[in-house]
Design a protein around this motif. Structure first.
Motif, PDB file in Angstrom:
ATOM      1  N   SER A 236      17.104  40.043  30.245  1.00 51.53           N
ATOM      2  CA  SER A 236      16.005  41.388  30.185  1.00 51.53           C
ATOM      3  C   SER A 236      15.799  41.852  31.225  1.00 51.53           C
ATOM      4  CB  SER A 236      15.004  40.732  29.265  1.00 51.53           C
ATOM      5  OG  SER A 236      14.217  39.610  29.950  1.00 51.53           O
ATOM      6  N   VAL A 237      15.925  40.912  32.531  1.00 52.55           N
ATOM      7  CA  VAL A 237      15.899  41.647  33.823  1.00 52.55           C
ATOM      8  C   VAL A 237      17.178  41.886  34.546  1.00 52.55           C
ATOM      9  CG1 VAL A 237      14.845  40.951  35.960  1.00 52.55           C
ATOM     10  CG2 VAL A 237      13.667  40.119  33.885  1.00 52.55           C
ATOM     11  N   ALA A 238      17.445  43.145  34.928  1.00 53.62           N
ATOM     12  CA  ALA A 238      18.643  43.636  35.564  1.00 53.62           C
ATOM     13  C   ALA A 238      18.430  42.841  37.000  1.00 53.62           C
ATOM     14  CB  ALA A 238      18.858  45.003  35.442  1.00 53.62           C
ATOM     15  N   ILE A 239      19.262  41.850  36.992  1.00 56.66           N
ATOM     16  CA  ILE A 239      19.160  41.054  38.231  1.00 56.66           C
ATOM     17  C   ILE A 239      20.610  41.291  38.925  1.00 56.66           C
ATOM     18  CG2 ILE A 239      18.948  39.061  39.995  1.00 56.66           C
ATOM     19  CD1 ILE A 239      16.712  38.415  38.159  1.00 56.66           C
ATOM     20  N   GLN A 240      20.982  41.857  40.080  1.00 51.18           N
ATOM     21  CA  GLN A 240      22.415  42.109  40.633  1.00 51.18           C
ATOM     22  C   GLN A 240      22.622  41.030  41.594  1.00 51.18           C
ATOM     23  OE1 GLN A 240      22.848  46.188  41.328  1.00 51.18           O
ATOM     24  NE2 GLN A 240      23.312  46.685  39.354  1.00 51.18           N
ATOM     25  N   ARG A 241      23.443  40.484  41.706  1.00 50.38           N
ATOM     26  CA  ARG A 241      23.836  39.661  42.816  1.00 50.38           C
ATOM     27  C   ARG A 241      25.117  40.169  43.370  1.00 50.38           C
ATOM     28  NH1 ARG A 241      27.930  36.288  41.164  1.00 50.38           N
ATOM     29  NH2 ARG A 241      28.245  36.191  38.948  1.00 50.38           N
ATOM     30  N   PRO A 242      25.266  39.854  44.715  1.00 50.50           N
ATOM     31  CA  PRO A 242      26.666  40.369  45.351  1.00 50.50           C
ATOM     32  C   PRO A 242      27.726  39.342  45.029  1.00 50.50           C
ATOM     33  CG  PRO A 242      24.817  40.072  47.270  1.00 50.50           C
ATOM     34  CD  PRO A 242      24.248  39.659  45.779  1.00 50.50           C
ATOM     35  N   CYS A 243      28.881  40.058  44.713  1.00 47.76           N
ATOM     36  CA  CYS A 243      30.089  39.340  44.295  1.00 47.76           C
ATOM     37  C   CYS A 243      31.095  40.145  44.797  1.00 47.76           C
ATOM     38  CB  CYS A 243      29.972  39.393  42.958  1.00 47.76           C
ATOM     39  SG  CYS A 243      30.098  40.939  41.761  1.00 47.76           S
ATOM     40  N   GLY A 244      32.387  39.150  44.922  1.00 45.29           N
ATOM     41  CA  GLY A 244      33.550  39.815  45.188  1.00 45.29           C
ATOM     42  C   GLY A 244      33.790  39.676  46.724  1.00 45.29           C
ATOM     43  N   SER A 245      34.963  40.199  47.304  1.00 43.70           N
ATOM     44  CA  SER A 245      35.226  40.399  48.653  1.00 43.70           C
ATOM     45  C   SER A 245      36.213  41.541  48.825  1.00 43.70           C
ATOM     46  CB  SER A 245      35.858  39.070  49.164  1.00 43.70           C
ATOM     47  OG  SER A 245      37.241  38.786  48.200  1.00 43.70           O
ATOM     48  N   PRO A 246      36.187  42.061  49.969  1.00 45.56           N
ATOM     49  CA  PRO A 246      36.977  43.005  50.314  1.00 45.56           C
ATOM     50  C   PRO A 246      38.457  42.912  50.365  1.00 45.56           C
ATOM     51  CG  PRO A 246      35.678  42.549  52.566  1.00 45.56           C
ATOM     52  CD  PRO A 246      35.169  41.667  51.307  1.00 45.56           C
ATOM     53  N   ASP A 247      39.179  43.791  50.345  1.00 38.69           N
ATOM     54  CA  ASP A 247      40.653  43.799  50.290  1.00 38.69           C
ATOM     55  C   ASP A 247      40.990  45.367  50.893  1.00 38.69           C
ATOM     56  OD1 ASP A 247      43.219  43.435  50.187  1.00 38.69           O
ATOM     57  OD2 ASP A 247      43.519  43.386  48.140  1.00 38.69           O
ATOM     58  N   GLY A 248      41.156  45.310  52.282  1.00 39.77           N
ATOM     59  CA  GLY A 248      41.150  46.752  52.722  1.00 39.77           C
ATOM     60  C   GLY A 248      40.149  47.490  52.438  1.00 39.77           C
ATOM     61  N   SER A 249      40.449  48.633  51.939  1.00 41.92           N
ATOM     62  CA  SER A 249      39.250  49.709  51.550  1.00 41.92           C
ATOM     63  C   SER A 249      38.831  49.445  49.885  1.00 41.92           C
ATOM     64  CB  SER A 249      39.907  51.066  51.540  1.00 41.92           C
ATOM     65  OG  SER A 249      40.876  51.392  50.741  1.00 41.92           O
ATOM     66  N   ALA A 250      39.338  48.468  49.281  1.00 38.27           N
ATOM     67  CA  ALA A 250      39.193  47.940  47.941  1.00 38.27           C
ATOM     68  C   ALA A 250      38.163  46.756  48.022  1.00 38.27           C
ATOM     69  CB  ALA A 250      40.348  47.947  47.055  1.00 38.27           C
ATOM     70  N   TRP A 251      37.674  46.484  46.990  1.00 36.26           N
ATOM     71  CA  TRP A 251      37.095  45.075  46.453  1.00 36.26           C
ATOM     72  C   TRP A 251      37.591  44.531  45.337  1.00 36.26           C
ATOM     73  CZ3 TRP A 251      32.312  42.473  48.573  1.00 36.26           C
ATOM     74  CH2 TRP A 251      31.960  42.991  49.774  1.00 36.26           C
ATOM     75  N   ARG A 252      37.596  43.144  45.210  1.00 37.49           N
ATOM     76  CA  ARG A 252      38.172  42.316  44.149  1.00 37.49           C
ATOM     77  C   ARG A 252      37.144  41.200  43.889  1.00 37.49           C
ATOM     78  NH1 ARG A 252      42.678  40.809  45.987  1.00 37.49           N
ATOM     79  NH2 ARG A 252      43.866  42.895  45.163  1.00 37.49           N
ATOM     80  N   VAL A 253      36.908  40.991  42.628  1.00 40.87           N
ATOM     81  CA  VAL A 253      36.116  39.878  42.214  1.00 40.87           C
ATOM     82  C   VAL A 253      36.652  39.181  41.116  1.00 40.87           C
ATOM     83  CG1 VAL A 253      34.751  41.262  40.585  1.00 40.87           C
ATOM     84  CG2 VAL A 253      33.599  38.978  41.584  1.00 40.87           C
ATOM     85  N   ARG A 254      36.576  37.813  41.026  1.00 33.38           N
ATOM     86  CA  ARG A 254      37.100  37.106  39.980  1.00 33.38           C
ATOM     87  C   ARG A 254      35.854  36.270  39.025  1.00 33.38           C
ATOM     88  NH1 ARG A 254      42.377  34.823  39.394  1.00 33.38           N
ATOM     89  NH2 ARG A 254      42.479  32.686  37.819  1.00 33.38           N
ATOM     90  N   LEU A 255      35.919  36.500  37.886  1.00 27.22           N
ATOM     91  CA  LEU A 255      34.848  36.285  36.993  1.00 27.22           C
ATOM     92  C   LEU A 255      35.198  35.160  36.048  1.00 27.22           C
ATOM     93  CD1 LEU A 255      33.246  39.638  36.222  1.00 27.22           C
ATOM     94  CD2 LEU A 255      32.627  38.060  38.078  1.00 27.22           C
TER      95      LEU A 255
END
Length: 251
Positions: free
Chosen positions: A216-235
């Protein structure tokens, strides 16, 4: 007494003299040549028809559906989302899903972070290249798309609109509230890999953030890592259904 007169030698049979050639062959010869020419034309036509049929069959085979080949970053079991943020704020998404068994169906739903999301150019393709559905979109309720046959791998492509906000502080920076539609397959399991990039060559993804769609609370946490100019995250595990947002700088 005078000798008897000699008998004249027997006359030779008459020799047939050919008719004078006036430059015109007999009618029978003309008829034979005409028949031969017509037969040749018929043979050529038959060969052309056979060649056209064979070419059409070859073209049908070449232009038929091609089996899907998943990218190397695709998990052996799970999902891969590749999202490109465009200069106009839309997001072009290619979403792969692979299960241990035939999937049966895939259910798409609207991101909880945005109520004005629109979906265009949507298409779902089976493992053998067959188009399963077109025109599916996000609405107030989830949409289930059947997956007929023994397909363990499907690919969804679509364009998201209405999921970005322009930063008031940094010119050219977009906040992408959702990089893909939540998608669940009946026999889907495993991690969800999300890759986000800018469609333009000079685009840069600054960061990714993940949030629990059920909170119910939109809490965002940093995730993923950079790959050049893009980013990738594994959930993985209980985080595989989380919503991924991104900050993208466009040229």
């Amino acid at each position: 007494m005078a000798p008897p007169p000699e008998e004249p030698p027997p006359a030779e049979p008459p020799v047939a003299v050919p008719a004078a050639d006036h430059g015109e062959p007999p009618r029978r010869t003309i008829r034979r040549k005409v028949v031969a020419a017509v037969a040749a034309v018929v043979v050529v036509d038959a060969l052309l028809v056979a060649w056209a049929i064979a070419s059409a069959e070859d073209e049908a085979v070449v232009n038929g559906p091609e089996r899907l080949v998943a990218p190397s970053t695709m998990p052996t079991q799970g999902s891969l989302v590749v999202s490109e943020v465009r200069a106009d704020g839309t997001v072009a998404v290619t979403q792969w899903i692979r299960g241990p068994e035939p999937l049966g169906s895939v259910t798409f739903s609207s991101p909880a972070t945005s109520e004005r999301v629109r979906v265009t150019d949507s298409q779902l393709v089976a493992e053998d290249g067959t188009v399963l559905a077109e025109g599916f979109g996000a609405g107030a309720t989830s949409e289930r798309v059947p997956v007929d046959g023994p397909s363990r791998l499907v690919r969804a492509t679509y364009v998201l609109d209405g999921v970005t906000e322009v930063s008031s502080d940094v010119p050219g920076r977009l906040l992408v509230q959702a990089v893909a539609l939540p998608a669940v397959a009946a026999d889907d399991a495993g991690p969800v890999v999300v890759e986000v990039a800018g469609a333009e060559a000079d685009s840069v993804v600054r960061n990714l953030a993940c949030s629990d769609p059920g909170s119910s609370v939109a809490i965002q946490r940093p995730c993923g890592s950079p790959d050049g100019s893009a980013w990738r995250v594994r959930l993985t595990g209980g985080h595989r259904d989380e919503i991924v947002t991104a900050q993208v700088d466009l040229p």
